[in-house]
Design a protein around this motif. Structure first.
Motif, mmCIF file in Angstrom:
data_model
loop_
_atom_site.group_PDB
_atom_site.id
_atom_site.type_symbol
_atom_site.label_atom_id
_atom_site.label_comp_id
_atom_site.label_asym_id
_atom_site.label_seq_id
_atom_site.Cartn_x
_atom_site.Cartn_y
_atom_site.Cartn_z
ATOM 1 N N THR A 420 -41.871 44.530 -8.326
ATOM 2 C CA THR A 420 -41.728 45.963 -8.615
ATOM 3 C C THR A 420 -40.734 46.652 -7.696
ATOM 4 O OG1 THR A 420 -43.563 46.554 -7.133
ATOM 5 C CG2 THR A 420 -44.110 46.032 -9.419
ATOM 6 N N CYS A 421 -40.133 45.897 -6.766
ATOM 7 C CA CYS A 421 -39.207 46.496 -5.804
ATOM 8 C C CYS A 421 -37.945 46.982 -6.513
ATOM 9 C CB CYS A 421 -38.845 45.479 -4.725
ATOM 10 S SG CYS A 421 -37.631 46.070 -3.538
ATOM 11 N N GLY A 422 -37.531 48.203 -6.220
ATOM 12 C CA GLY A 422 -36.278 48.740 -6.759
ATOM 13 C C GLY A 422 -36.336 49.195 -8.185
ATOM 14 N N SER A 423 -37.512 49.295 -8.786
ATOM 15 C CA SER A 423 -37.631 49.753 -10.176
ATOM 16 C C SER A 423 -38.123 51.195 -10.210
ATOM 17 C CB SER A 423 -38.607 48.866 -10.961
ATOM 18 O OG SER A 423 -38.134 47.543 -11.035
ATOM 19 N N SER A 424 -37.586 51.972 -11.156
ATOM 20 C CA SER A 424 -38.029 53.352 -11.325
ATOM 21 C C SER A 424 -39.250 53.381 -12.231
ATOM 22 C CB SER A 424 -36.894 54.190 -11.917
ATOM 23 O OG SER A 424 -36.672 53.839 -13.271
ATOM 24 N N HIS A 425 -39.632 54.581 -12.638
ATOM 25 C CA HIS A 425 -40.820 54.726 -13.491
ATOM 26 C C HIS A 425 -40.494 54.607 -14.972
ATOM 27 C CE1 HIS A 425 -39.871 58.815 -15.001
ATOM 28 N NE2 HIS A 425 -39.160 58.871 -13.892
ATOM 29 N N CYS A 426 -39.233 54.334 -15.327
ATOM 30 C CA CYS A 426 -38.807 54.287 -16.735
ATOM 31 C C CYS A 426 -38.400 52.869 -17.119
ATOM 32 C CB CYS A 426 -37.632 55.231 -16.982
ATOM 33 S SG CYS A 426 -38.009 56.962 -16.698
ATOM 34 N N GLY A 427 -38.565 52.576 -18.386
ATOM 35 C CA GLY A 427 -38.150 51.285 -18.910
ATOM 36 C C GLY A 427 -38.001 51.334 -20.421
ATOM 37 N N PHE A 428 -37.342 50.327 -20.969
ATOM 38 C CA PHE A 428 -37.119 50.223 -22.405
ATOM 39 C C PHE A 428 -37.779 48.946 -22.921
ATOM 40 C CE2 PHE A 428 -33.651 52.794 -20.791
ATOM 41 C CZ PHE A 428 -33.592 53.826 -21.704
ATOM 42 N N VAL A 429 -38.470 49.072 -24.049
ATOM 43 C CA VAL A 429 -39.140 47.930 -24.672
ATOM 44 C C VAL A 429 -38.600 47.786 -26.083
ATOM 45 C CG1 VAL A 429 -41.338 46.922 -25.358
ATOM 46 C CG2 VAL A 429 -41.217 48.341 -23.294
ATOM 47 N N THR A 430 -38.127 46.590 -26.422
ATOM 48 C CA THR A 430 -37.574 46.302 -27.740
ATOM 49 C C THR A 430 -38.530 45.387 -28.503
ATOM 50 O OG1 THR A 430 -35.325 46.478 -26.871
ATOM 51 C CG2 THR A 430 -35.594 45.408 -29.000
ATOM 52 N N PHE A 431 -38.856 45.777 -29.745
ATOM 53 C CA PHE A 431 -39.825 45.044 -30.558
ATOM 54 C C PHE A 431 -39.114 44.251 -31.653
ATOM 55 C CE2 PHE A 431 -42.112 48.632 -28.768
ATOM 56 C CZ PHE A 431 -43.288 48.042 -28.329
ATOM 57 N N LYS A 432 -39.883 43.426 -32.288
ATOM 58 C CA LYS A 432 -39.375 42.563 -33.343
ATOM 59 C C LYS A 432 -39.075 43.345 -34.609
ATOM 60 C CE LYS A 432 -40.519 38.310 -35.868
ATOM 61 N NZ LYS A 432 -41.543 37.260 -36.058
ATOM 62 N N GLY A 433 -39.871 44.374 -34.897
ATOM 63 C CA GLY A 433 -39.687 45.151 -36.120
ATOM 64 C C GLY A 433 -39.843 46.638 -35.864
ATOM 65 N N ARG A 434 -39.449 47.426 -36.851
ATOM 66 C CA ARG A 434 -39.488 48.879 -36.732
ATOM 67 C C ARG A 434 -40.922 49.406 -36.656
ATOM 68 N NH1 ARG A 434 -35.864 52.984 -38.487
ATOM 69 N NH2 ARG A 434 -36.608 54.957 -37.637
ATOM 70 N N ARG A 435 -41.834 48.774 -37.362
ATOM 71 C CA ARG A 435 -43.202 49.288 -37.418
ATOM 72 C C ARG A 435 -43.864 49.258 -36.050
ATOM 73 N NH1 ARG A 435 -46.694 46.353 -41.484
ATOM 74 N NH2 ARG A 435 -44.789 46.365 -42.734
ATOM 75 N N PHE A 436 -43.545 48.237 -35.231
ATOM 76 C CA PHE A 436 -44.160 48.158 -33.909
ATOM 77 C C PHE A 436 -43.646 49.279 -32.995
ATOM 78 C CE2 PHE A 436 -43.893 43.749 -35.534
ATOM 79 C CZ PHE A 436 -45.249 43.540 -35.730
ATOM 80 N N ALA A 437 -42.369 49.596 -33.123
ATOM 81 C CA ALA A 437 -41.816 50.693 -32.327
ATOM 82 C C ALA A 437 -42.435 52.030 -32.715
ATOM 83 C CB ALA A 437 -40.294 50.739 -32.495
ATOM 84 N N GLU A 438 -42.616 52.258 -34.023
ATOM 85 C CA GLU A 438 -43.231 53.515 -34.472
ATOM 86 C C GLU A 438 -44.700 53.582 -34.064
ATOM 87 O OE1 GLU A 438 -41.643 55.999 -35.774
ATOM 88 O OE2 GLU A 438 -39.729 54.920 -35.812
ATOM 89 N N MET A 439 -45.395 52.459 -34.099
ATOM 90 C CA MET A 439 -46.798 52.453 -33.669
ATOM 91 C C MET A 439 -46.917 52.700 -32.169
ATOM 92 S SD MET A 439 -48.087 49.208 -35.966
ATOM 93 C CE MET A 439 -49.662 49.072 -35.137
ATOM 94 N N ALA A 440 -45.963 52.179 -31.396
ATOM 95 C CA ALA A 440 -46.016 52.359 -29.947
ATOM 96 C C ALA A 440 -45.866 53.830 -29.558
ATOM 97 C CB ALA A 440 -44.926 51.518 -29.282
ATOM 98 N N LYS A 441 -45.086 54.607 -30.348
ATOM 99 C CA LYS A 441 -44.894 56.031 -30.025
ATOM 100 C C LYS A 441 -46.183 56.828 -30.176
ATOM 101 C CE LYS A 441 -40.161 55.824 -31.785
ATOM 102 N NZ LYS A 441 -39.232 56.316 -32.852
ATOM 103 N N ASP A 442 -47.084 56.374 -31.039
ATOM 104 C CA ASP A 442 -48.326 57.108 -31.294
ATOM 105 C C ASP A 442 -49.519 56.555 -30.523
ATOM 106 O OD1 ASP A 442 -46.960 58.724 -33.089
ATOM 107 O OD2 ASP A 442 -47.348 57.373 -34.776
#
Length: 813
Positions: A420-442
């Motif tokens: 965890t050294c040198g990492s901020s509180h933000c990150g990006f996660v990429t999913f296999k399909g669009r539905r997983f990204a939309e579900m993650a937002k909710d």
């Protein structure tokens, strides 16, 4: 000049095209400058008075003695300096209606019409001779289809770049034209569909153009009936003698005498018709916007559509592997393709930025040596001696790559000891399909709402990585300071403008004093208003934490509109102090009716001239004078393509989506606010919207570079501005009818405020545009995603640019 232009083939046979182009450009620039000087003599500034300051007579067309107007000697001294007790309207030069305003209005109308014609003609000529700057996308599409010469196609770019996206950039109606026509940009601007515009320049650009159409429709629906029906009725039945010199006031509601038994009831009913009619136009426009928004969300390319931004990640999960593991447990490990934390490696970022600057300096010095056969020199700092640029860059770059690689290896060793050294509180996660990204937002991930905040990932190229590295505590402190700075601008507007103006009045230029005396009174206002968008944007970028640069444009849209609403639209209601007036309204809410009724109706002539001046402002944008001047300078050293790239984009503080949308919204607000009091203001605002539609319909879509797209956020805010204008219109009409009529006609108008509140709630609930309906995600988005061709499935584009460059340097080393 026009005959020479028509016989351009004969002229080009005997002289160089560039010579004629420069001559034409200089003549057009001279005409524009002369027109601006004449217009400035008639109307000193866009916020100055349309007529000579004269005291208003005590009749229906002038303000009462105790209103916002005051005698000239009460606010200015004999030297012309502004008194410390002057009101906001007096500081900005807003005078009340007075006899003789018609002559100043006609002069401004003629002068600005000439400026508009000259600017559009200049754009037409410059577009013909400099297609790379004025129609690169339009001409690139024609070049790819073989409709321009090989020489012109080479100037526009390589065959690969021109062929890319040809079908999207070439409007359907343009394919019928086989030759370049000098005025075909007019038809392209008018007949390009919203879908074609969205494919070419993005949804925000297409909706900027469509808002001009919506605003013109709203103002036409309101303005024409008011002018054709109510002006004759007011003149014949109003029974108010205005005198022979009040021609403009004879076209306004001022022709109705106070206490008229029935005409005010007619205007009360008209307020209802205006509110209902505008509501239905907005409802129809929002329904169409929702379809475009869903289409834009569906076609969002991967990996942006399959990636989410995660903020406020707990410290124990702040590493690439741990973040991927966390979401892999929520879904499944196969559904998470990649996770990238935002790293706090500022020392490494500084070295990479230094290297990029040195590479750019070296490239420029090499081109200068190649084309001019001279070695470029510069000063490393203000106190140093001049050094050879090439030698300096080579010396500074020596060993820099090895230093970058060594620093990267040092960070990797630390990360192996502590992930965890040198990492901020933000990150990006990429999913296999669009539905997983939309579900993650909710997802409701944590009991603490401040943790695991998941949102849509912005465009990778538009991300503000420095803001994403800032901690939450630092973010809160900086935003408090930012709001205080914005508040200081609002409170300090009147004293700052008065101080700068009085300081300018103390300057004596000797023989040039008469010229300076005509310019100095508006110097403070001109400087403040012209620098305001830049100052606001600087505050947002410095103090506010923004995920992307485009979000600063949205913040500018809100705060800049609020400023223009107070100090342009409602400037006569501000009085001597914005804070004091606000305090009065808080203590006596009903006083807002009398404040607006006693001031706004008596400044309608000023706003007529103000709207006419806006025509020139929008027409001059078509010339693209700032990017074009930079292009001519850079073209001396660099290739046309490089010069084009270096001169773009235009100043986003003054000509971005934020400022442009605000200027259009303010004109719509003025048109609606005065539609009953002075219908001519509404028609002038409609003409401005139509001219803006013509200019932006081509400029934003085909001439300027494509900007990062927020997908209609600006449009939604613009609709709210129109709804606010209707509320102000209703309040104004309640106050005016209550002050002038002895009847209960104001009771008929008052319920429109409740109707407008219902309209606001209805449009918000009926059209949920922020997120994509999951039905579309389940049945359409996956199929669209399968047809998209992308090699970046794991979201590598969401790795910080300096880290990606370090990886490339490491591989080359």
């Amino acid at each position: 000049f026009w005959l020479k232009l028509k016989r351009r083939k004969l002229r080009l046979a005997t002289s160089k095209p560039a010579d004629f182009a420069y001559a034409a450009m200089m003549r057009i620039a001279w005409l524009v400058l002369v027109g601006l000087q004449i217009a400035a003599a008639a109307v000193p500034d866009a916020t100055s008075a349309p007529a000579e300051p004269t005291s208003a007579p005590a009749d229906a067309t002038s303000a009462p003695a105790d209103a916002t107007s005051a005698p000239a000697d009460a606010t200015t001294s004999e030297s012309g300096m502004i008194d410390k007790d002057a009101s906001a309207a007096e500081v900005t030069g807003v005078n009340m209606n007075a006899p003789g305003d018609l002559d100043a209005f006609i002069t401004a109308l003629l002068m600005n019409s000439l400026i508009v014609g000259g600017c559009l003609l200049g754009f037409t000529v410059l577009r013909f001779y400099f297609p790379l700057m004025y129609c690169p996308q339009h001409e690139a599409a024609k070049a790819a289809t073989g409709k321009v010469s090989a020489k012109d196609a080479d100037a526009l770019g390589s065959s690969e770049s021109t062929a890319e996206g040809t079908e999207a950039r070439l409007p359907s109606h343009s394919s019928k034209a086989s030759k370049f026509k000098i005025f075909d940009w007019v038809w392209t601007s008018i007949f390009t569909t919203t879908e074609d515009a969205m494919d070419t320049a993005g949804l925000d650009a297409a909706l900027l153009r469509d808002f001009c159409t919506l605003g013109a429709q709203v103002l036409a629906m309101v303005g024409f009936p008011m002018c054709l029906i109510m002006i004759p009725i007011n003149n014949t039945q109003g029974d108010q003698d205005l005198g022979a010199d009040n021609e403009l006031s004879s076209l306004e509601m001022a022709t109705i005498r106070d206490g008229h038994p029935w005409l005010y009831y007619v205007h009360a009913v008209l307020v209802w018709l205006v509110c209902i009619g505008v509501h239905f136009l907005l409802d129809r426009a929002q329904a169409r916007f929702l379809k475009l928004r869903v289409q834009w969300l569906q076609s969002m390319p991967a990996p942006r559509s399959t990636t989410v931004l995660v903020e406020n990640i707990p410290k124990q999960w702040r590493s690439d592997d741990l973040l991927r593991e966390f979401f892999g447990k929520i879904f499944s490990p196969q559904d998470v393709l990649g996770a990238h934390m935002v790293k706090r490696e500022d020392d490494l970022a500084k070295l990479v930025i230094k290297r990029d600057k040195l590479v750019a300096m070296k490239r420029k010095a090499e081109l200068t040596l190649q084309k001019k056969e001279t070695r470029e020199t510069f000063r490393p700092n203000c106190c140093a001696k001049k050094v050879d640029t090439l030698e300096y860059c080579e010396d500074q770059m020596q060993g820099l790559d090895e230093q970058i690689v060594a620093l990267r290896e040092e960070h990797e060793i630390r990360r192996q000891q502590d992930p965890t050294c040198g990492s901020s509180h933000c990150g990006f996660v990429t999913f296999k399909g669009r539905r997983f990204a939309e579900m993650a937002k909710d997802l409701h991930i944590s009991a603490c709402k401040q943790e695991w905040q998941v949102s849509e990932a912005p465009v990778p190229e538009d991300l503000r990585w420095g803001d994403l590295r800032k901690s939450r505590e630092f973010r809160i402190c900086m935003e408090v300071l930012g709001h205080l700075c914005v508040l200081a601008l609002y409170i300090g507007f009147i004293p700052i403008v008065a101080f700068v103006t009085n300081l300018a009045m103390l300057v004596n230029l000797g023989p040039l004093q008469p010229l300076w005396a005509g310019f100095a009174p508006t110097l403070g206002l001109t400087l403040f208003v012209s620098l305001l968008p830049m100052v606001l944007s600087s505050i947002f970028r410095t103090f506010f934490v923004l995920k992307a640069d485009a979000l600063s444009q949205h913040k500018l849209q809100f705060w800049y509109f609020l400023f223009q609403l107070i100090f342009v639209v409602l400037v006569t209601t501000v009085g001597k102090s914005l804070f004091a007036q606000f305090q009065r309204i808080l203590l006596e809410p009903a006083s807002v009716l009398s404040i607006m009724a006693e001031s706004l109706p008596y400044a309608s002539h000023f706003y007529m001239t103000y709207l006419v001046l806006q025509w020139s402002r929008h027409a001059m944008e078509a010339l693209r004078y700032s990017p074009f001047a930079k292009f001519l300078v850079f073209r001396v050293i660099f290739s046309p393509q490089e010069a084009k790239q270096m001169s773009e984009p235009e100043d986003q503080d003054s000509f971005g989506f934020g400022a442009r949308n605000v200027n259009l919204a303010v004109n719509v607000v003025l048109g609606l606010l005065f539609c009953s009091l002075s219908p001519l203001v509404t028609l002038l605002a409609m003409i401005d919207l139509l001219l803006s539609r013509l200019v932006y319909g081509y400029l934003v879509i085909y001439a300027e570079t494509k900007k990062p797209d927020l997908g209609g956020v600006f449009w939604a805010t613009q609709v709210h501005f129109i709804q606010l204008a209707l509320v102000l219109y209703s309040i104004l009409m309640v106050g005016v009818i209550m002050a002038r009529s002895d009847t209960r006609a104001w009771v008929v108008v008052a319920p429109t405020i409740l109707f407008l509140i219902w309209s606001f709630l209805h449009l918000n609930k009926a059209y949920q545009w922020e997120t994509l309906p999951f039905q579309e995600v389940a049945f359409n988005c996956e199929e669209i995603l399968d047809h998209q061709s992308t090699s970046d499935l794991t979201g590598e584009c969401y790795i910080q640019p300096e880290l990606a460059k370090v990886s490339a340097i490491t591989q080359s080393a």
